[in-house]
Write an enzyme that holds these catalytic residues in place. Structure first.
Site, PDB file in Angstrom:
ATOM      1  N   SER A 151       0.800  -1.228   0.000  1.00  0.00           N
ATOM      2  CA  SER A 151       0.000   0.000   0.000  1.00  0.00           C
ATOM      3  C   SER A 151       0.830   1.274   0.000  1.00  0.00           C
ATOM      4  CB  SER A 151      -0.972  -0.044   1.165  1.00  0.00           C
ATOM      5  OG  SER A 151      -1.744  -1.212   1.025  1.00  0.00           O
TER       6      SER A 151
ATOM      7  N   ARG B 188       7.496   6.390  -4.254  1.00  0.00           N
ATOM      8  CA  ARG B 188       8.016   6.961  -3.005  1.00  0.00           C
ATOM      9  C   ARG B 188       7.407   6.217  -1.835  1.00  0.00           C
ATOM     10  NH1 ARG B 188       3.453  10.313  -4.128  1.00  0.00           N
ATOM     11  NH2 ARG B 188       4.466  11.251  -5.905  1.00  0.00           N
TER      12      ARG B 188
ATOM     13  N   ASP C 258      -4.017  -1.297  -1.436  1.00  0.00           N
ATOM     14  CA  ASP C 258      -5.153  -1.617  -0.539  1.00  0.00           C
ATOM     15  C   ASP C 258      -6.474  -1.020  -1.037  1.00  0.00           C
ATOM     16  OD1 ASP C 258      -4.257   0.930   0.091  1.00  0.00           O
ATOM     17  OD2 ASP C 258      -4.154   0.623   2.261  1.00  0.00           O
TER      18      ASP C 258
HETATM   19  C1  BGC Z   1      -0.290   5.234   0.222  1.00  0.00           C
HETATM   20  C2  BGC Z   1      -1.390   4.533  -0.563  1.00  0.00           C
HETATM   21  C3  BGC Z   1      -2.294   3.772   0.369  1.00  0.00           C
HETATM   22  C4  BGC Z   1      -2.782   4.649   1.507  1.00  0.00           C
HETATM   23  C5  BGC Z   1      -3.662   3.906   2.492  1.00  0.00           C
HETATM   24  C6  BGC Z   1      -0.885   6.039   1.378  1.00  0.00           C
HETATM   25  O1  BGC Z   1       0.141   6.570   2.162  1.00  0.00           O
HETATM   26  O2  BGC Z   1       0.440   6.081  -0.614  1.00  0.00           O
HETATM   27  O3  BGC Z   1      -0.827   3.661  -1.513  1.00  0.00           O
HETATM   28  O4  BGC Z   1      -3.377   3.286  -0.363  1.00  0.00           O
HETATM   29  O5  BGC Z   1      -1.678   5.189   2.195  1.00  0.00           O
HETATM   30  O6  BGC Z   1      -3.029   2.812   3.043  1.00  0.00           O
END
Ligand code: BGC
Length: 500
Positions: free
Chosen positions: A180, A195, A233
């Site tokens: 995620s 990142r 996610d």
């Molecule tokens: C991430 C996402 C993720 C979200 C929730 C963010 O910091 O960049 O990819 O879906 O957090 O988990």
């Protein structure tokens, strides 16, 4: 002289701790005039700093919508709008056993999901806590840890199961990897980390294909799986929500981080029109909306506290939207306001406040607890401050903290409504209405978070805003990941875009 009454009692926190509480209560009239006035003045100032008017919200929605469209047109945009290679909705008839591993913000979770069709599934899972050191240690080591946990899970849960999962030589189980963090993908089982977010900083990972790194670790530990899909996610949540409730068209996570995914028409994703995908197909888009307004800071109402949170983070300038909303940051914003007022001599006069001065010491869960304190004396708030920060509070201070938590929590929910509204308005879902599957600790545990999102949607759209309703989503990282792995198998078996 300030008169105080002392007493004591105890409360039990949601996590089961018993806190002994010594109260020091002042009647409002007992407070020195200057202190009372100053606190009220500060509250008024903070109210205007943290409150979002409907008009301001509509302006944010417009800018947000533009950012979503730009992200679909061109690569490497602030809001990256990542094509996921998840084609369309599940048919509902997907079936099979799938493993899923979920590297989120706080835990590592391993699940075995049996997808049974008709919106039904079974799930067996184990959770492993990630340490702060692991988040900053070399990336390959982090994936080695994931592979080790997966191996242990398979050995304990699957290997000895009667009539079940005794895998033959060379046989593997399909694995969905829920990772995620923003990864740019050019096929479903690959993804280059753009990142780290949510405080992760493991070196030698940004700019690398994390699916390939994980495969290296899986081979090292001889884990009998085939990584078939790399999933965000939100994408998992989108598919899982739709699998059980087909009116779901958008999915959001409001947890340690925040983000959304939705289903887009391939013809409206100009940046992939060179791939030759049938334009009548649909594809899930992982928006990575936490990055909205990063670097330029043109649209979001950032306060001086937000700017400090940003500048002292391990990723200054990045994830601007997320830093105003997600669970990782809300407690820190409140702590910064408190520290400012300590410095100005408004709060905790004459007390040692060193514990409050530690960055990130104020958990966002405390805001939830403060807002939901049901007692007149605000006993929960007394407990938090005495137990965790070794300071005593007056009733006026506690009321002030509760009001402050409300301002910060409400702003987070109203900004979340702006993001949802941008997708709704881009996709034209307002008239027919749609359901938004939402998950994450803020959404699930923060009192009133969902109601405040709904109020925000009405402020943006008027009465029609009621057509957009959020609901608690099905477990996206486990069930969603399994459904995506199942859909991908069906697609590839049918020879459809097998290279993607
Ligand atoms: C991430 C996402 C993720 C979200 C929730 C963010 O910091 O960049 O990819 O879906 O957090 O988990």
């Amino acid at each position: 002289m300030v008169l105080s009454r002392r007493g004591s009692g105890s409360i039990t926190t949601p996590s089961g701790h018993t806190l002994t509480i010594h109260t020091r209560t002042h009647d409002e009239e007992d407070l020195p005039h200057a202190t009372k006035k100053t606190m009220a003045d500060h509250l008024r100032r903070l109210e205007s700093t943290f409150t979002l008017t409907p008009q301001r919200m509509r302006m944010i929605v417009e800018a947000f919508k533009e950012a979503l469209e730009t992200g679909l047109e061109k690569n490497n945009q602030v809001v990256p709008m990542i094509p996921t290679y998840v084609f369309g909705w599940p048919s509902g008839s997907e079936q099979g056993d799938f493993l899923a591993i979920d590297l989120g913000g706080t835990n590592l979770r391993v699940c075995l999901v049996t997808v049974q069709g008709d919106g039904k599934f079974e799930i067996t899972q184990s959770k492993y806590r990630l340490t702060e050191d692991q988040k900053q240690d070399d990336g390959q080591k982090l994936f080695d840890f994931c592979a080790e946990c997966l191996k242990t899970f398979i050995d304990t849960n699957l290997a000895q199961e009667e009539g079940g999962f005794c895998l033959g030589d060379g046989q593997t189980l399909p694995l969905g990897f829920t990772f995620s963090y923003p990864c740019s993908q050019n096929k479903i089982d690959h993804g280059v980390l753009i990142r780290w977010t949510k405080g992760f900083g493991a070196p030698n990972t940004e700019g690398h294909d994390v699916a390939e790194m994980f495969r290296t670790s899986l081979a090292k530990y001889k884990v009998p799986v085939t990584l078939t899909a790399l999933i965000n996610d939100t994408t998992g949540t989108l598919l899982a929500s739709h699998y059980v409730n087909p009116s779901s068209k958008i999915a959001c996570i409001f947890g340690t981080g925040c983000n959304a995914a939705y289903m887009e028409h391939v013809k409206d994703i100009p940046k992939i029109n060179n791939l030759g995908i049938d334009p009548s197909f649909d594809m899930a888009i992982n928006c990575e909306w936490g990055a909205f307004d990063s670097f330029e800071h043109e649209h979001l109402p950032r306060t001086k506290y937000d700017i400090i949170v940003d500048e002292t983070s391990n990723k200054p300038g990045e994830q601007s939207f997320e830093k105003l909303i997600s669970g990782r940051y809300l407690g820190e914003i409140l702590r910064l306001v408190i520290c400012e007022l300590i410095d100005e001599g408004v709060l905790f006069l004459g007390q040692n406040t060193y514990k409050l001065e530690v960055t990130y010491s104020f958990d966002t869960a405390f805001l939830s607890l403060m807002e939901s304190d049901p007692t007149d004396e605000l006993l929960m708030i007394i407990g938090i401050f005495t137990h965790f920060f070794a300071v005593e509070t007056t009733l006026a201070e506690r009321q002030f903290f509760r009001a402050l938590a409300k301002l910060i929590g409400r702003r987070a929910a109203r900004l979340s409504a702006c993001g949802i509204a941008a997708i709704v308005s881009k996709m034209g879902y307002l008239d027919e209405g749609c359901s938004v599957g939402a998950d994450g600790s803020l959404y699930n545990k923060y009192p009133g978070f969902a109601d405040r999102i709904h109020e925000g949607l009405v402020d943006i759209f008027g009465d029609k805003g009621r057509n957009i309703v959020t609901h608690h989503a099905e477990d996206g990282s486990g069930v969603g990941s399994a459904i995506i792995a199942a859909m991908t198998k069906v697609r590839k078996d049918a020879g459809i875009y097998t290279h993607l």
